[in-house]
Design a protein around this motif. Structure first.
Motif, short mmCIF file in Angstrom:
data_model
loop_
_atom_site.label_atom_id
_atom_site.label_comp_id
_atom_site.label_asym_id
_atom_site.label_seq_id
_atom_site.Cartn_x
_atom_site.Cartn_y
_atom_site.Cartn_z
N ASN A 38 -45.75 -109.49 114.78
CA ASN A 38 -44.73 -108.61 114.38
C ASN A 38 -44.89 -108.23 112.83
OD1 ASN A 38 -43.38 -109.26 116.47
ND2 ASN A 38 -42.68 -111.13 115.63
N ASP A 39 -46.15 -107.59 112.55
CA ASP A 39 -46.65 -107.21 111.30
C ASP A 39 -46.52 -108.14 110.20
OD1 ASP A 39 -47.54 -104.64 112.38
OD2 ASP A 39 -45.36 -103.89 112.15
N GLY A 40 -46.62 -109.41 110.49
CA GLY A 40 -46.69 -110.50 109.55
C GLY A 40 -45.13 -110.80 108.92
N LYS A 41 -44.11 -110.34 109.70
CA LYS A 41 -42.68 -110.55 109.07
C LYS A 41 -42.46 -111.88 109.03
CE LYS A 41 -41.00 -106.04 109.70
NZ LYS A 41 -41.88 -105.39 110.28
N ASN A 42 -42.86 -112.90 109.71
CA ASN A 42 -42.65 -114.32 109.48
C ASN A 42 -43.16 -115.16 108.60
OD1 ASN A 42 -40.61 -113.90 111.51
ND2 ASN A 42 -42.21 -114.28 113.24
N ILE A 43 -44.36 -114.46 107.91
CA ILE A 43 -45.14 -115.35 107.14
C ILE A 43 -44.50 -115.92 105.85
CG2 ILE A 43 -47.20 -115.32 105.62
CD1 ILE A 43 -48.51 -112.96 107.42
N CYS A 44 -43.55 -115.26 105.46
CA CYS A 44 -42.66 -115.66 103.91
C CYS A 44 -42.04 -116.62 104.34
CB CYS A 44 -42.00 -114.42 103.33
SG CYS A 44 -43.05 -113.38 102.50
N SER A 45 -41.27 -116.99 105.60
CA SER A 45 -40.52 -118.04 105.83
C SER A 45 -41.29 -119.27 106.23
CB SER A 45 -39.26 -117.57 107.07
OG SER A 45 -40.06 -117.30 108.14
N HIS A 46 -42.46 -118.92 106.71
CA HIS A 46 -43.42 -120.12 107.00
C HIS A 46 -43.78 -120.57 105.80
CE1 HIS A 46 -44.34 -118.24 111.20
NE2 HIS A 46 -43.08 -118.82 111.19
N ILE A 47 -44.00 -119.84 104.59
CA ILE A 47 -44.69 -120.12 103.44
C ILE A 47 -43.37 -120.99 102.83
CG2 ILE A 47 -44.77 -119.47 101.03
CD1 ILE A 47 -46.55 -117.19 102.19
N LYS A 48 -42.39 -120.51 102.88
CA LYS A 48 -41.19 -121.33 102.48
C LYS A 48 -40.86 -122.76 102.92
CE LYS A 48 -36.14 -121.46 102.00
NZ LYS A 48 -34.79 -120.99 102.38
N SER A 49 -40.80 -122.84 104.11
CA SER A 49 -40.69 -124.07 104.93
C SER A 49 -41.96 -124.91 104.63
CB SER A 49 -40.53 -124.06 106.47
OG SER A 49 -41.29 -123.00 106.95
N SER A 50 -43.17 -124.46 104.55
CA SER A 50 -44.05 -125.48 104.32
C SER A 50 -44.24 -125.94 103.04
CB SER A 50 -45.57 -124.51 104.55
OG SER A 50 -46.63 -125.18 104.46
N ILE A 51 -43.84 -124.99 101.99
CA ILE A 51 -43.74 -125.59 100.57
C ILE A 51 -42.50 -126.82 100.84
CG2 ILE A 51 -43.21 -125.23 98.05
CD1 ILE A 51 -44.58 -122.55 98.63
N GLN A 52 -41.31 -126.40 101.13
CA GLN A 52 -40.44 -127.32 101.04
C GLN A 52 -40.71 -128.74 101.66
OE1 GLN A 52 -37.32 -125.28 103.20
NE2 GLN A 52 -36.08 -125.04 101.26
N GLU A 53 -41.45 -128.54 102.98
CA GLU A 53 -41.77 -129.80 103.62
C GLU A 53 -42.90 -130.62 102.88
OE1 GLU A 53 -43.24 -128.87 107.59
OE2 GLU A 53 -44.32 -130.73 107.60
#
Ligand SMILES: [Zn+2]
Length: 318
Positions: A38-53
């Motif tokens: 999807n043109d990388g549209k989910n990358i930022c939310s993955h970044i957020k959850s990974s940092i939080q975790e």
């Protein structure tokens, strides 16, 4: 009291993270798969959850985080926070900085990954304290980063330092940028492969190389005295030296750092490169210059991304 910076290096297959102090000490690193669908549209939310975790597991409260730096493989406008084009990620005219700032509720700074690899080597690696440095990354393509007077040079469209797209052969091989004859079509691993296939089409001499040989095989064969391999390496280092000799006239760096997968070839690469370079370079531009290999390996990007945020937030003096 904030004391940590998150450095992120977004790649086509893997996104790497590091938590660093504002003085450059790495206190933790990890990586996740980059979902480019999807043109990388989910990358930022993955970044957020990974940092939080990661922060939850390692008991790092959000109040300890001062900011975030991000390196992206493509043309990045640091000023507007936009990614103009990152082909391997799928981002085109993508507002990366504002998207991440909203998600993370932290100041975010973005730049090109090769620029930040140069910044990483300048901050904590092979070019420490060398305030004018050229760092080249020889991988599938050729990345370049310029450190001038202690800061990274990017330009309004983010094309500064892109020496992989210096033209070296008029009407030469077609490059991914759409033009003909760019450096990276002759010297990076894809360029070496193209040279090999060209030579194998009209084999003039026996060689231990064949159509399936990779760049690393070409360097290994050159080391073992294979004539064709040496000819290919000689041609590649000739073009690279030509570009480097011209580049050093432009800003008179103290150091040229070579990184990326092909730097593993060490002296087989460096020896012919420096020999060609010495013939091409303006003597005065070479007086205070030395060559070296990158020291941070795959971590250069997270160091450089952290440096960017620490620098822009005022933790690093000019
Ligand atoms: Zn090009």
């Amino acid at each position: 009291m904030a004391e940590y910076i998150v450095g992120i290096d977004v790649g086509g297959t893997t996104t790497k993270f590091g938590i660093l102090t504002t003085t450059g000490e790495n206190i933790g690193k990890w990586k996740i798969h980059t979902h480019t669908e999807n043109d990388g549209k989910n990358i930022c939310s993955h970044i957020k959850s990974s940092i939080q975790e990661y922060c939850r597991e390692n008991q790092i409260p959000k109040s300890k985080l001062a900011g975030v730096g991000v390196g992206v493989p493509g043309f990045v406008e640091e000023g507007s926070g936009m990614v103009n084009n990152a082909v391997n990620i799928g981002w085109k005219d993508y507002p990366l900085q504002s998207t991440l700032e909203e998600l993370l509720d932290l100041p975010v700074f973005i730049n090109n990954d090769a620029n930040l690899a140069a910044a990483g080597e300048y901050w904590q690696g092979a070019a420490k304290m060398e305030t004018s440095t050229l760092c080249i990354t020889l991988g599938t393509g050729v990345g370049g980063g310029v450190i001038l007077n202690g800061d990274v040079v990017t330009g309004p469209s983010g094309t500064a330092g892109e020496i992989g797209h210096f033209l070296v052969v008029p009407h030469g091989r077609i490059c991914t940028c759409g033009r003909e004859g760019c450096l990276e079509e002759y010297v990076a691993s894809k360029g070496l492969r193209r040279s090999l296939l060209d030579h194998l089409r009209n084999p003039a001499e026996s060689t231990q190389l064949d159509k399936s040989s990779e760049a690393i095989d070409i360097f290994k064969a050159a080391e073992e005295g294979d004539r064709l391999a040496n000819r290919i390496v000689n041609e590649a280092t000739y073009y690279l030296a030509y570009v480097l000799a011209n580049t050093v006239v432009l800003f008179n760096p103290e150091k040229i750092i070579i990184g990326g997968g092909m730097s593993a070839a060490k002296e087989t690469l460096l020896q012919p490169l420096v020999a060609h370079f010495k013939r091409f370079v303006l003597t005065e531009a070479d007086q205070h210059l030395s060559f070296g290999f990158a020291q941070l390996g795959n971590d250069a990007g997270i160091y450089g991304a952290s440096w960017l945020a620490a620098k822009r937030l005022g933790y690093i003096d000019d």
